[in-house]
Every structure is written in C-alpha cells, then in structure tokens.
Write an enzyme that holds these catalytic residues in place. Structure first.
Site, short mmCIF file in Angstrom:
data_model
loop_
_atom_site.label_atom_id
_atom_site.label_comp_id
_atom_site.label_asym_id
_atom_site.label_seq_id
_atom_site.Cartn_x
_atom_site.Cartn_y
_atom_site.Cartn_z
N SER A 164 0.83 -1.20 0.00
CA SER A 164 0.00 0.00 0.00
C SER A 164 0.87 1.26 0.00
CB SER A 164 -0.98 -0.04 1.18
OG SER A 164 -1.98 0.93 1.04
N HIS A 219 -4.69 -1.57 -3.96
CA HIS A 219 -6.05 -1.97 -3.54
C HIS A 219 -7.05 -1.71 -4.66
CE1 HIS A 219 -4.09 -2.24 0.27
NE2 HIS A 219 -4.01 -0.94 0.45
#
Length: 246
Positions: A134, A170
């Site tokens: 991330s 994501h």
C-alpha cells in the site's frame, strides 16, 4: 548476498492471519526474500512502520511474523527519534526492506526529514530489495491515489520516484481508486500507472517491470496508459506464488 541489480517488489499484500499469531508473512514477503538471493542463513529483513506512526503493537506483530518465518527482522523506528544510531549502515546490511502501509504522505515527509529517502536509494542501488504494501508500494513510484489527507481519495505526486510511473494499490477493493487513477493518467497528473489488486505484487529490475506475481488466485495487475485525453487499461495475469511453508 544481495540482488544482482536494483530490485523493487511493490505490492497490495504480504500479510495474512497467523496460526498462533495475529499476523504472518504471506507469499509476497517470502518472494521479496527470494529475489534478494539470501540463502544458507536467516534472511535479514528490515520492517519500517513510519506510515502507521511506528505503532508499537504492530511492530511486535511483525517481530512475531519474522520469528515464525525464520527471518532476522529489524524494526526501524523514527518516532520519537531513530532507534538505530547508524541508520544507513543498518539499512545497507539488509536483504529486504519491507514498508508497512498507512499514510504515504506522512511517510514521505518523515523520511525526508531524516534523510531516509537518500539512504533507501543507496540501498536500492546496492541490491537491497525494496518492498512493501500500500503506502509501502506507492512510495517507490512518482505517486498515486491516497487517503492520507482524508476519506476522499486524492492524488499524490511527490513520492520518491525511483520508479518513473504512477501506482494504484487496492485496485479491486476500494471502488474509488480505479476511476481516480484513470483520471490522473488521462489528464497527465500521473504518468503511465501500474496497479495491483489485493494480493498482487509487481517486480521491477532497475526501472523495468519484469513480472506480476500473486498470493491470491484470480487477482490481477493492470497497466493504465494515456491515449490522447483518455486512459486505457490493460490487465496483466500474475504468476501464482507458492504458499509459504511457515
């Protein structure tokens, strides 16, 4: 032993629930170690949790994950001060640097205050594998879409730029990320963007994307490029990674 050339594994994964612990390292972290070429000894992995404010509870979870995986795991804290006297020597002694997710904007600001951005570039050039999830993926690129500034996703364009692309993380679980990445590429705010569903990682040798890999079946990676004033998306099928033995 370090990687034969500068190597980055940028991911939207790497963690899973442990059998006896809250967190264990999944296949993507083990693949980062494999890319480093470490063998015949316990791999040296540095965990950097700046993006979650060096939260002590999660550092303990990472230490447990490292123990179970058979890694020598070293946490690098920058709050309230660096926990290691010679940060550069410590980073350069690693096989892998694994960067936790959280606020990529805060991560970049704190790293720059402490000169860690420069140290990580030296480590990358020396063959230490840079990796993370991330925020720990976006940081290596020119930028991406982030919720660092609030619940509404916003562009970030001042990341480290080791890789000359945008990055979308994501991509399959946060419905706002795909349209924002497309808009940012279409209007030129970001260059060509490389994106990952949860559980997918992208392997770079130097600045060249050489492979997509996954720890989760059915997930994809994506290239988003600009065509005039529009964005075009191409899906890449990742190579499945074996499940970790630990």
């Amino acid at each position: 032993m370090t990687a034969s050339e500068p190597t980055i594994l940028a991911t939207s994964g790497g963690h899973r629930p442990g059998g006896r612990t809250m967190v264990a390292f999944n296949s993507l972290v083990h693949h980062a170690v494999e890319l480093s070429g470490a063998h015949g000894r316990r791999p040296r992995v540095m965990y950097i949790g700046t993006a979650i404010g060096d939260a002590e509870y999660f550092t303990l979870r990472m230490l447990e994950a490292g123990r179970i995986a058979g890694f020598d795991l070293t946490p690098l804290h920058l709050f309230p001060m660096p926990n290691i006297e010679d940060v550069e020597s410590a980073v350069l002694a690693q096989d892998v640097v694994w960067v936790m997710g959280g606020s990529v904007a805060n991560l970049l600001a704190v790293w720059r205050v402490h000169g860690l951005d420069t140290i990580l570039r030296r480590a990358w050039e020396a063959g230490v594998v840079l990796s993370g999830v991330s925020a720990g993926s976006i940081c290596w690129f020119r930028g991406g879409a982030t919720d660092s500034f609030g619940p509404e996703l916003r562009p970030l364009t001042n990341a480290l730029g080791f890789l000359p692309y945008g990055n979308g993380v994501h991509y399959d679980v946060d419905p706002g990320r795909r349209p924002l990445i497309h808009r940012l590429v279409a209007d030129g705010t970001l260059p060509e963007a490389h994106c990952t569903d949860d559980g997918v990682g992208l392997v770079y040798r130097g600045t060249k994307l050489v492979e997509a890999v996954t720890e989760t079946p059915g997930k994809g990676a994506y290239l988003v490029t600009r065509d005039g004033t529009a964005a075009i998306e191409e899906r890449l099928e990742p190579r499945p990674l074996p499940a970790p033995r630990h």
